[in-house]
Design a protein around this motif. Sequence first.
Motif, PDB file in Angstrom:
ATOM      1  N   GLU A   1       7.770  14.104  14.995  1.00 54.93           N
ATOM      2  CA  GLU A   1       7.559  14.265  13.565  1.00 54.93           C
ATOM      3  C   GLU A   1       8.676  13.551  12.823  1.00 54.93           C
ATOM      4  OE1 GLU A   1       7.584  18.588  13.492  1.00 54.93           O
ATOM      5  OE2 GLU A   1       5.505  18.507  12.825  1.00 54.93           O
ATOM      6  N   LEU A   2       8.383  13.194  11.599  1.00 53.65           N
ATOM      7  CA  LEU A   2       9.385  12.537  10.764  1.00 53.65           C
ATOM      8  C   LEU A   2      10.153  13.604   9.990  1.00 53.65           C
ATOM      9  CD1 LEU A   2      10.528   9.858   9.708  1.00 53.65           C
ATOM     10  CD2 LEU A   2       8.819   9.986   7.895  1.00 53.65           C
ATOM     11  N   VAL A   3      11.475  13.574  10.117  1.00 52.52           N
ATOM     12  CA  VAL A   3      12.326  14.503   9.388  1.00 52.52           C
ATOM     13  C   VAL A   3      13.346  13.681   8.609  1.00 52.52           C
ATOM     14  CG1 VAL A   3      13.951  16.425   9.521  1.00 52.52           C
ATOM     15  CG2 VAL A   3      12.066  16.280  11.167  1.00 52.52           C
ATOM     16  N   VAL A   4      13.458  13.973   7.330  1.00 49.26           N
ATOM     17  CA  VAL A   4      14.432  13.325   6.473  1.00 49.26           C
ATOM     18  C   VAL A   4      15.443  14.397   6.066  1.00 49.26           C
ATOM     19  CG1 VAL A   4      14.794  12.134   4.293  1.00 49.26           C
ATOM     20  CG2 VAL A   4      12.707  11.707   5.612  1.00 49.26           C
ATOM     21  N   TRP A   5      16.714  14.161   6.372  1.00 52.69           N
ATOM     22  CA  TRP A   5      17.787  15.070   5.979  1.00 52.69           C
ATOM     23  C   TRP A   5      18.463  14.463   4.764  1.00 52.69           C
ATOM     24  CZ3 TRP A   5      19.189  19.520   8.675  1.00 52.69           C
ATOM     25  CH2 TRP A   5      18.554  19.701   9.903  1.00 52.69           C
ATOM     26  N   PHE A   6      18.628  15.233   3.708  1.00 55.13           N
ATOM     27  CA  PHE A   6      19.310  14.691   2.544  1.00 55.13           C
ATOM     28  C   PHE A   6      20.353  15.688   2.061  1.00 55.13           C
ATOM     29  CE2 PHE A   6      15.806  17.047   0.896  1.00 55.13           C
ATOM     30  CZ  PHE A   6      16.209  17.547  -0.322  1.00 55.13           C
ATOM     31  N   ASP A   7      21.393  15.154   1.517  1.00 56.48           N
ATOM     32  CA  ASP A   7      22.523  15.938   1.057  1.00 56.48           C
ATOM     33  C   ASP A   7      22.323  16.180  -0.430  1.00 56.48           C
ATOM     34  OD1 ASP A   7      24.893  17.247   1.050  1.00 56.48           O
ATOM     35  OD2 ASP A   7      26.137  15.501   1.458  1.00 56.48           O
ATOM     36  N   ALA A   8      21.706  17.291  -0.757  1.00 58.98           N
ATOM     37  CA  ALA A   8      21.307  17.549  -2.142  1.00 58.98           C
ATOM     38  C   ALA A   8      22.128  18.672  -2.740  1.00 58.98           C
ATOM     39  CB  ALA A   8      19.829  17.909  -2.193  1.00 58.98           C
ATOM     40  N   LEU A   9      22.821  18.366  -3.821  1.00 52.46           N
ATOM     41  CA  LEU A   9      23.467  19.436  -4.558  1.00 52.46           C
ATOM     42  C   LEU A   9      22.404  20.418  -5.025  1.00 52.46           C
ATOM     43  CD1 LEU A   9      25.922  17.468  -6.842  1.00 52.46           C
ATOM     44  CD2 LEU A   9      26.553  19.115  -5.120  1.00 52.46           C
TER      45      LEU A   9
ATOM     46  N   SER B   1       0.845  -1.184   0.000  1.00 55.69           N
ATOM     47  CA  SER B   1       0.000   0.000   0.000  1.00 55.69           C
ATOM     48  C   SER B   1       0.881   1.235   0.000  1.00 55.69           C
ATOM     49  CB  SER B   1      -0.916   0.003   1.213  1.00 55.69           C
ATOM     50  OG  SER B   1      -0.185   0.224   2.394  1.00 55.69           O
ATOM     51  N   SER B   2       0.290   2.374  -0.293  1.00 55.10           N
ATOM     52  CA  SER B   2       1.077   3.600  -0.299  1.00 55.10           C
ATOM     53  C   SER B   2       0.234   4.761   0.187  1.00 55.10           C
ATOM     54  CB  SER B   2       1.618   3.892  -1.686  1.00 55.10           C
ATOM     55  OG  SER B   2       0.563   4.178  -2.570  1.00 55.10           O
ATOM     56  N   ASP B   3       0.903   5.742   0.754  1.00 51.86           N
ATOM     57  CA  ASP B   3       0.306   7.009   1.156  1.00 51.86           C
ATOM     58  C   ASP B   3       1.081   8.100   0.452  1.00 51.86           C
ATOM     59  OD1 ASP B   3      -1.544   6.086   3.022  1.00 51.86           O
ATOM     60  OD2 ASP B   3      -0.088   6.138   4.650  1.00 51.86           O
ATOM     61  N   VAL B   4       0.392   9.165   0.125  1.00 49.54           N
ATOM     62  CA  VAL B   4       1.108  10.336  -0.332  1.00 49.54           C
ATOM     63  C   VAL B   4       1.077  11.341   0.803  1.00 49.54           C
ATOM     64  CG1 VAL B   4       0.702  10.025  -2.780  1.00 49.54           C
ATOM     65  CG2 VAL B   4      -0.985  11.248  -1.429  1.00 49.54           C
ATOM     66  N   CYS B   5       2.121  12.070   0.944  1.00 52.14           N
ATOM     67  CA  CYS B   5       2.153  13.089   1.976  1.00 52.14           C
ATOM     68  C   CYS B   5       2.821  14.317   1.407  1.00 52.14           C
ATOM     69  CB  CYS B   5       2.868  12.598   3.228  1.00 52.14           C
ATOM     70  SG  CYS B   5       4.555  12.091   2.983  1.00 52.14           S
ATOM     71  N   SER B   6       2.579  15.426   2.041  1.00 49.81           N
ATOM     72  CA  SER B   6       3.198  16.671   1.631  1.00 49.81           C
ATOM     73  C   SER B   6       4.271  17.013   2.629  1.00 49.81           C
ATOM     74  CB  SER B   6       2.159  17.791   1.584  1.00 49.81           C
ATOM     75  OG  SER B   6       1.286  17.571   0.510  1.00 49.81           O
ATOM     76  N   SER B   7       5.314  17.574   2.102  1.00 47.60           N
ATOM     77  CA  SER B   7       6.439  17.867   2.965  1.00 47.60           C
ATOM     78  C   SER B   7       6.999  19.232   2.639  1.00 47.60           C
ATOM     79  CB  SER B   7       7.513  16.796   2.773  1.00 47.60           C
ATOM     80  OG  SER B   7       7.935  16.763   1.424  1.00 47.60           O
TER      81      SER B   7
ATOM     82  N   VAL C   1      19.949  19.100   3.838  1.00 45.70           N
ATOM     83  CA  VAL C   1      18.715  19.876   3.789  1.00 45.70           C
ATOM     84  C   VAL C   1      17.619  19.099   4.510  1.00 45.70           C
ATOM     85  CG1 VAL C   1      16.979  20.864   2.253  1.00 45.70           C
ATOM     86  CG2 VAL C   1      19.399  20.917   1.601  1.00 45.70           C
ATOM     87  N   PRO C   2      16.910  19.726   5.455  1.00 43.52           N
ATOM     88  CA  PRO C   2      15.835  19.006   6.150  1.00 43.52           C
ATOM     89  C   PRO C   2      14.533  18.998   5.352  1.00 43.52           C
ATOM     90  CG  PRO C   2      16.057  21.206   7.049  1.00 43.52           C
ATOM     91  CD  PRO C   2      17.141  21.052   6.012  1.00 43.52           C
ATOM     92  N   CYS C   3      13.830  17.909   5.450  1.00 47.23           N
ATOM     93  CA  CYS C   3      12.505  17.759   4.853  1.00 47.23           C
ATOM     94  C   CYS C   3      11.601  17.183   5.932  1.00 47.23           C
ATOM     95  CB  CYS C   3      12.593  16.819   3.654  1.00 47.23           C
ATOM     96  SG  CYS C   3      10.997  16.330   2.989  1.00 47.23           S
ATOM     97  N   ARG C   4      10.685  17.976   6.442  1.00 48.11           N
ATOM     98  CA  ARG C   4       9.764  17.538   7.491  1.00 48.11           C
ATOM     99  C   ARG C   4       8.444  17.133   6.834  1.00 48.11           C
ATOM    100  NH1 ARG C   4      10.339  18.506  12.650  1.00 48.11           N
ATOM    101  NH2 ARG C   4      11.879  20.097  12.163  1.00 48.11           N
ATOM    102  N   LEU C   5       7.975  15.937   7.137  1.00 42.77           N
ATOM    103  CA  LEU C   5       6.696  15.492   6.580  1.00 42.77           C
ATOM    104  C   LEU C   5       5.582  16.161   7.371  1.00 42.77           C
ATOM    105  CD1 LEU C   5       7.476  11.755   5.869  1.00 42.77           C
ATOM    106  CD2 LEU C   5       7.767  13.752   4.419  1.00 42.77           C
ATOM    107  N   LEU C   6       4.849  17.061   6.713  1.00 43.68           N
ATOM    108  CA  LEU C   6       3.872  17.907   7.389  1.00 43.68           C
ATOM    109  C   LEU C   6       2.450  17.374   7.326  1.00 43.68           C
ATOM    110  CD1 LEU C   6       5.178  21.352   6.096  1.00 43.68           C
ATOM    111  CD2 LEU C   6       5.500  20.383   8.376  1.00 43.68           C
ATOM    112  N   VAL C   7       2.077  16.766   6.223  1.00 45.08           N
ATOM    113  CA  VAL C   7       0.704  16.291   6.035  1.00 45.08           C
ATOM    114  C   VAL C   7       0.782  14.828   5.602  1.00 45.08           C
ATOM    115  CG1 VAL C   7      -1.463  16.606   4.789  1.00 45.08           C
ATOM    116  CG2 VAL C   7      -0.006  18.591   5.271  1.00 45.08           C
TER     117      VAL C   7
END
Length: 194
Positions: A65-73, A1-7, A79-85
Amino acid sequence: SSDVCSSDLMRDIGVVGHGTVIVTIDQGEWLVDSSLLTLEPIPLDRTPAVVGDPLVPVEVERDGELVVWFDALPSADPVPCRLLVDPADSALYEARYEWSRGVSPFNQRVYARRHLPGRATVLMGHTLFTRTADSRTVTDLDPESICDALRTYFGISDALVERWRDCGALADSCQSAAGPPPHQSRSEEHTSEL
């Protein structure tokens, strides 16, 4: 299954600015987001965790809250990405899509990213950012070099590059960007040619 979320993909400013997908496989949650260019799904049920290719690592934290940090050129820092919705409904996605058509940073100039094992490359306007295990480079490109980079680094066909050039997008990409420049570390090497 899958969910979509906004971040909040960029800079953790509390504004929904990106959509992502979380899938459930064998009772484990995984982040599957092509924009992060991680080369593999990111497990969300093992936190904290650092996963992915060392060139573009991802760190997952869950403290309420779930926070994903990714090293993005081109960013020199994670860079932090917090899942908000979570989950987000289709009405939110439609509204945010329509909003982004007028204000997205990707509307002004070319923006291409490619991550292959051993090399991560971003073309943003007239600037090419490259990271390998040994170096980070930032190269300012002239118009013809922008077209060459699209073909060479990103695999864009000659026909598509020519249509892109003919519609005026190359000229737009050579203009200075609106807003602040991307953060650069002191260790980045600046070069003048491709």
